[in-house]
Design an enzyme around this catalytic site. Structure first.
Site, PDB file in Angstrom:
ATOM      1  N   ARG A  53       0.808  -1.218   0.000  1.00  0.00           N
ATOM      2  CA  ARG A  53       0.000   0.000   0.000  1.00  0.00           C
ATOM      3  C   ARG A  53       0.844   1.271   0.000  1.00  0.00           C
ATOM      4  NH1 ARG A  53      -4.465  -0.454   4.517  1.00  0.00           N
ATOM      5  NH2 ARG A  53      -2.731  -1.503   5.472  1.00  0.00           N
ATOM      6  N   LYS A 184      11.897 -27.623   5.977  1.00  0.00           N
ATOM      7  CA  LYS A 184      13.087 -27.782   6.826  1.00  0.00           C
ATOM      8  C   LYS A 184      13.833 -29.054   6.426  1.00  0.00           C
ATOM      9  CE  LYS A 184      11.161 -25.326  10.791  1.00  0.00           C
ATOM     10  NZ  LYS A 184      12.069 -24.301  11.274  1.00  0.00           N
ATOM     11  N   ASP A 237      -2.113 -21.759  15.529  1.00  0.00           N
ATOM     12  CA  ASP A 237      -0.855 -21.242  14.988  1.00  0.00           C
ATOM     13  C   ASP A 237       0.164 -22.357  14.744  1.00  0.00           C
ATOM     14  OD1 ASP A 237       0.909 -19.102  14.256  1.00  0.00           O
ATOM     15  OD2 ASP A 237       1.929 -19.319  16.189  1.00  0.00           O
ATOM     16  N   HIS A 242       1.923 -27.166  11.685  1.00  0.00           N
ATOM     17  CA  HIS A 242       3.273 -27.731  11.818  1.00  0.00           C
ATOM     18  C   HIS A 242       3.284 -29.082  12.549  1.00  0.00           C
ATOM     19  CE1 HIS A 242       4.204 -23.830  10.385  1.00  0.00           C
ATOM     20  NE2 HIS A 242       4.314 -23.212  11.542  1.00  0.00           N
ATOM     21  N   LYS A 342       5.148 -21.261  23.547  1.00  0.00           N
ATOM     22  CA  LYS A 342       6.080 -20.131  23.500  1.00  0.00           C
ATOM     23  C   LYS A 342       6.637 -19.916  24.900  1.00  0.00           C
ATOM     24  CE  LYS A 342       4.228 -17.761  19.510  1.00  0.00           C
ATOM     25  NZ  LYS A 342       5.220 -18.242  18.554  1.00  0.00           N
TER      26      LYS A 342
HETATM   27  C1  BG6 Z   1       5.060 -19.816  12.571  1.00  0.00           C
HETATM   28  C2  BG6 Z   1       4.208 -19.350  13.716  1.00  0.00           C
HETATM   29  O1  BG6 Z   1       4.283 -20.519  11.644  1.00  0.00           O
HETATM   30  O2  BG6 Z   1       6.087 -20.667  13.056  1.00  0.00           O
HETATM   31  C3  BG6 Z   1       5.065 -18.640  14.755  1.00  0.00           C
HETATM   32  O3  BG6 Z   1       3.210 -18.461  13.233  1.00  0.00           O
HETATM   33  C4  BG6 Z   1       6.214 -19.503  15.174  1.00  0.00           C
HETATM   34  O4  BG6 Z   1       4.281 -18.275  15.878  1.00  0.00           O
HETATM   35  C5  BG6 Z   1       6.973 -20.034  13.970  1.00  0.00           C
HETATM   36  O5  BG6 Z   1       7.077 -18.721  15.995  1.00  0.00           O
HETATM   37  C6  BG6 Z   1       8.014 -21.059  14.378  1.00  0.00           C
HETATM   38  O6  BG6 Z   1       8.808 -21.374  13.276  1.00  0.00           O
HETATM   39  P1  BG6 Z   1      10.289 -21.870  13.463  1.00  0.00           P
HETATM   40  O7  BG6 Z   1      10.760 -22.171  12.089  1.00  0.00           O
HETATM   41  O8  BG6 Z   1      11.059 -20.751  14.119  1.00  0.00           O
HETATM   42  O9  BG6 Z   1      10.243 -23.081  14.350  1.00  0.00           O
END
Ligand code: BG6
Length: 488
Positions: A53, A184, A237, A242, A342
């Protein structure tokens, strides 16, 4: 490596980034594209056209990138000459996605005949508008690709909406849903570990494995992302994407080939075989947590509720632990313990395969556990460790656990590309294996949604854990109940 036109069938590439001045573009995408360029993995005629933007011109955008992105490239990879050539590829089109009637300004700069990759690094609420306007301005053709950054919805319904909207303009084979964990190195290595080694595969089943642990622990807190994170929480998240992707790779049946659909078909079967949670299961087998003031690194850090932009009445979890089951012949009754959070003790992602005990105890145990374990460390170090029992030196026959340790970092001298670099190269080369297919994404939400709803129904508040610890006490109790313990 030099870019091979014949192999990859892309000679003119326009990489168009929506959200081109955003955090992800600066921290990950531009550095990943630079690295791909440095190693000859982008077609020489590539152009990177960022949109945003901000009403700035190309020179100002290049200066912005210098300021905000360059520092995310490791010093040892930085080369002034390469950087100067790289920035000549950059372009910028100022575009307010919602307000602009069409994307004609973009169409004017994108080259005829180019393979266009649209990287949507924006809020998902803009995906529909972007796809509609891209199509209306004639920018989409059968060679175009669209990359969707997470979060891909907040529940099944919103994920379906996104998929419908994007799917109405792009075929499924043109859609790359990113889960950067699939980029990864060690996650990709998991497939090789499982299906490239004949000694492991026969053991990889319920008769030999008593439990599986998957931990993705982060040391960082929510940082400046509370605006997004508070609406998501650890379940949406991290677990929905993941952790479930890791679980799929651990639990899937051998695919018939590395073809994208062959692999994704097997992962989908795992997601569909995940046992659904009823309310009683949710209360018993899941733990929500939230960090309170404590230690991060070596300094004192605030609790989640004290972080910037977190509502005072937030009930978002920053930690999840759970026990899940994959109801298949292979995994019958094997608990899969998942944990992510976290502000934990340190950054540590690992998968622990715990093997069953020998049927008869012939030797005296000296100390600690007596089971064999395969520990796959994903980050920060990449290692595969096999814990086996050995005789303690001396006149007795007492045994002790020792570890065979394969440090992948030192086993291979080659550079290990970052996840985003590897995935972007896959997009350019048209390889979909390490991206989520629509049905996979939806199956993951189908499993996750009832858990989140159940928490609401049960009024399940997050349990407190101090920053700098491994999570709430209930998470340890979850395993202790079954006679297991988290492997730290
Ligand atoms: C992201 C999340 O998808 O993955 C984040 O939104 C998280 O909250 C991150 O910190 C972690 O990724 P990595 O590669 O640092 O383990």
């Amino acid at each position: 490596m030099t870019f091979s036109k014949a192999q990859d069938n892309v000679d003119v590439l326009d990489m168009i980034i929506f959200g081109g001045t955003g955090d992800l573009a600066m921290r990950k995408l531009i550095p990943a594209l630079y690295m791909a360029f440095l190693h000859g993995n982008l077609p020489p005629s590539t152009r990177i056209i960022s949109t945003g933007r901000q009403e700035i011109d190309r020179e100002a955008y290049v200066a912005y990138v210098e300021l905000h992105s360059r520092s995310f490239i490791a010093q040892e990879n930085f080369n002034d000459k390469t950087w100067d050539s790289f920035v000549t590829m950059l372009g910028y089109v100022s575009l307010d996605v919602k307000a602009t009637p069409d994307f004609d300004p973009l169409a004017r700069v994108s080259r005829q005949g180019a393979v266009r990759v649209f990287y949507l690094s924006t809020a998902p609420s803009l995906f529909t508008t972007i796809c509609t306007k891209l199509s209306a301005s004639g920018l989409v053709d059968s060679r175009s690709r669209v990359v969707l950054e997470k979060p891909l919805g907040i529940d099944l319904r919103s994920a379906i909406e996104i998929n419908e909207a994007v799917g109405s303009r792009f075929a499924e084979s043109q859609i790359y849903r990113i889960d950067h964990y699939l980029g990864k190195e060690t996650v990709q290595n998991l497939m090789v570990l499982r299906f490239g080694n004949s000694i492991l595969e026969p053991l990889w089943r319920a008769s030999n494995i008593s439990s599986v642990q998957i931990t993705v622990a982060e040391e960082v807190g929510v940082g400046s992302r509370a605006g997004f994170y508070d609406g998501a929480g650890a379940m949406r998240d991290m677990v929905q994407n993941h952790l479930l992707q890791l679980l799929c790779i651990v639990a899937m049946e051998p695919p018939t080939s590395l073809n994208a659909d062959a692999v994704r078909d097997e992962k989908l079967k795992v997601l569909r075989a995940l046992r659904r949670f009823k309310l009683a299961d949710i209360a018993r087998d899941t733990v929500r947590g939230r960090y309170t003031r404590g230690v991060g690194g070596s300094k004192e850090v605030p609790g989640y509720l004290e972080e910037r932009d977190v509502p005072v009445d937030s009930s978002t979890e920053t930690f999840v632990a759970m026990r899940a089951f994959v109801d298949t012949w292979r995994w019958s009754r094997v608990p899969f313990y998942l944990r992510t959070g976290k502000r934990m003790v340190r950054r540590s992602s690992k998968i622990v395969i715990e093997f069953t005990n020998p049927p008869f105890q012939l030797f005296h145990q000296c100390s600690g556990s007596i089971s064999n374990r395969l520990v796959i460390e994903l980050q920060p170090e990449e290692a595969i460790k096999l814990q086996i029992m050995a005789k303690q030196p001396g006149s007795g026959m007492e045994m002790q656990q020792v570890t065979l340790n394969l440090d992948l970092g030192s086993a291979f001298q080659q550079r290990r590309a970052e996840a985003y670099e590897r995935l972007l190269i896959d997009v350019v080369r048209g390889r979909l294996t390490h991206f989520m297919r629509r049905d996979e994404l939806e199956a993951a939400w189908e499993w996750v949604d009832p858990i989140i709803e159940g928490w609401q129904q049960l009024n399940e508040k997050p349990r407190a854990y101090a920053a700098g610890t491994w999570g709430p006490a209930e998470s340890f109790a979850l395993l202790a109940r079954d006679g297991f313990a988290w492997v730290e």
